[in-house]
Design a protein around this motif. Structure first.
Motif, mmCIF file in Angstrom:
data_model
loop_
_atom_site.group_PDB
_atom_site.id
_atom_site.type_symbol
_atom_site.label_atom_id
_atom_site.label_comp_id
_atom_site.label_asym_id
_atom_site.label_seq_id
_atom_site.Cartn_x
_atom_site.Cartn_y
_atom_site.Cartn_z
ATOM 1 N N ILE A 123 44.572 13.612 33.126
ATOM 2 C CA ILE A 123 44.552 14.774 32.235
ATOM 3 C C ILE A 123 43.861 15.926 32.954
ATOM 4 O O ILE A 123 42.752 15.771 33.480
ATOM 5 N N CYS A 124 44.508 17.082 32.968
ATOM 6 C CA CYS A 124 43.963 18.245 33.678
ATOM 7 C C CYS A 124 43.883 19.462 32.754
ATOM 8 O O CYS A 124 44.549 19.521 31.710
ATOM 9 N N GLY A 125 43.052 20.405 33.161
ATOM 10 C CA GLY A 125 43.002 21.694 32.481
ATOM 11 C C GLY A 125 42.216 21.729 31.192
ATOM 12 O O GLY A 125 42.358 22.671 30.404
ATOM 13 N N GLU A 126 41.373 20.746 30.933
ATOM 14 C CA GLU A 126 40.587 20.741 29.706
ATOM 15 C C GLU A 126 39.306 21.550 29.877
ATOM 16 O O GLU A 126 38.878 21.843 31.000
ATOM 17 N N ASN A 127 38.686 21.895 28.761
ATOM 18 C CA ASN A 127 37.389 22.567 28.800
ATOM 19 C C ASN A 127 36.550 22.066 27.635
ATOM 20 O O ASN A 127 37.013 21.289 26.799
ATOM 21 N N ASN A 128 35.301 22.505 27.605
ATOM 22 C CA ASN A 128 34.390 22.071 26.544
ATOM 23 C C ASN A 128 34.036 23.214 25.595
ATOM 24 O O ASN A 128 33.008 23.184 24.925
#
Length: 310
Positions: A143-148
């Motif tokens: 999984i790529c491109g996630e943020n918090n």
């Protein structure tokens, strides 16, 4: 006669002491809500109105779970499915490691032991509870491109549908309690515990306690006896760091019977710090679910997270 007088005397003393202890608590009326303050809170000169506003708008708890999307960590996973007698019929015990690199993450299985019909023949999860757990702690593929990032607006399920939408709604219910959650039939407004039409259904209190050597404001809500059928959050106790107002722990009970579905869930969450990040380190769940056309599920799981890295 003396034998009768002495017990009565000590009983009287006990009653007086108990009453004196009770009178140390002070009730205040803030924003349309009656809130009981312990003596130590009264003496601390806490700005109660500002504190309640912080509690109402808290994002630290939900953000702690969002932080898991951008960190590496090791997890011990203990999931058990129980029958009506409380006996384990299926289970999974595993040790996994989330690898985070260059904005992407994936989960590696270090060891795993499954029993019963935990998996289907095609190695998919046979239980909704397991799917929920996996969506929280296991990356499916890379999984790529996630943020918090947690925005100021109410969390929504915009852009997702089907099973993913249902899992997102459950995550919001479990990990952002107290907020309105759109799209869950019959209960959307019942989760907003600080709204005027919901807050009067609860007893609320503030105390100060030490949690793992950190002084915390302890905010407690508990449904009043006459309203047990009108709420989703039955009880919630949250420990807020007195200095940062971050959530350090939360225990809560959720339940509701909507006819087409019902649930009764107890959860305990402990949080800790890794550098600048607040993250969950321990989560205990005991939940009973029934959705129309599907068999009832009673799942118990414990997630222990450690060895965080970035």
């Amino acid at each position: 006669m003396i034998k009768k007088i002495i017990p009565a005397f000590f009983c009287c003393i006990h009653c007086i002491a108990s009453y004196a202890q009770q009178t140390k608590d002070t009730a205040v009326y803030i924003g349309g809500k009656n809130i009981l303050l312990s003596e130590v809170v009264v003496n601390s000169k806490l700005d109660v109105a500002s504190f309640i506003n912080r509690v109402k708008n808290d994002t630290t708890f939900y953000k702690a779970f969002k932080n898991l999307d951008i960190l590496g960590y090791t997890s011990l996973n203990d999931i058990r499915m129980l029958n009506k007698k409380g006996e384990t019929t299926a289970s999974l015990y595993s040790k996994t490691k989330q690898i985070e690199q260059n904005g992407c993450r994936n989960t590696q299985i270090i060891k795993e032991q499954a029993t019963g019909d935990f998996y289907t023949k095609s190695h998919h999860y046979n239980y909704y509870t397991a799917e929920l757990y996996a969506s929280l702690f296991f990356a499916q593929g890379t999984i790529c491109g996630e943020n918090n990032i947690v925005g100021d607006k109410d969390i929504s399920t915009e852009g997702v549908s089907g099973m993913e939408k249902h899992k997102k709604q459950l995550e919001m219910l479990f990990f952002n309690p107290g907020k309105k959650i759109n799209g869950i039939p019959f209960i959307s407004n019942k989760t907003a515990i600080f709204d005027d039409d919901m807050s009067d259904k609860y007893d609320m209190s503030i105390d100060i306690q030490e949690h793992d050597t950190t002084n915390c404001y302890v905010f407690s809500i508990k449904v009043k006896p006459n309203y047990t059928n009108d709420v989703v959050i039955d009880e919630m106790i949250t420990w807020f760091d007195c200095k940062t107002f971050e959530v350090l722990a939360r225990n809560y009970t959720l339940s509701y019977d909507a006819g087409v579905y019902d649930f009764n869930v107890q959860m305990q969450v402990e949080l800790t710090h890794f550098g600048e990040y607040l993250i969950p380190s321990l989560l205990r769940y005991n939940g009973d679910w029934k959705v129309i056309f599907k068999p009832r599920e009673h799942g118990v799981f414990t997630a222990t997270l450690f060895d965080f890295n970035k």
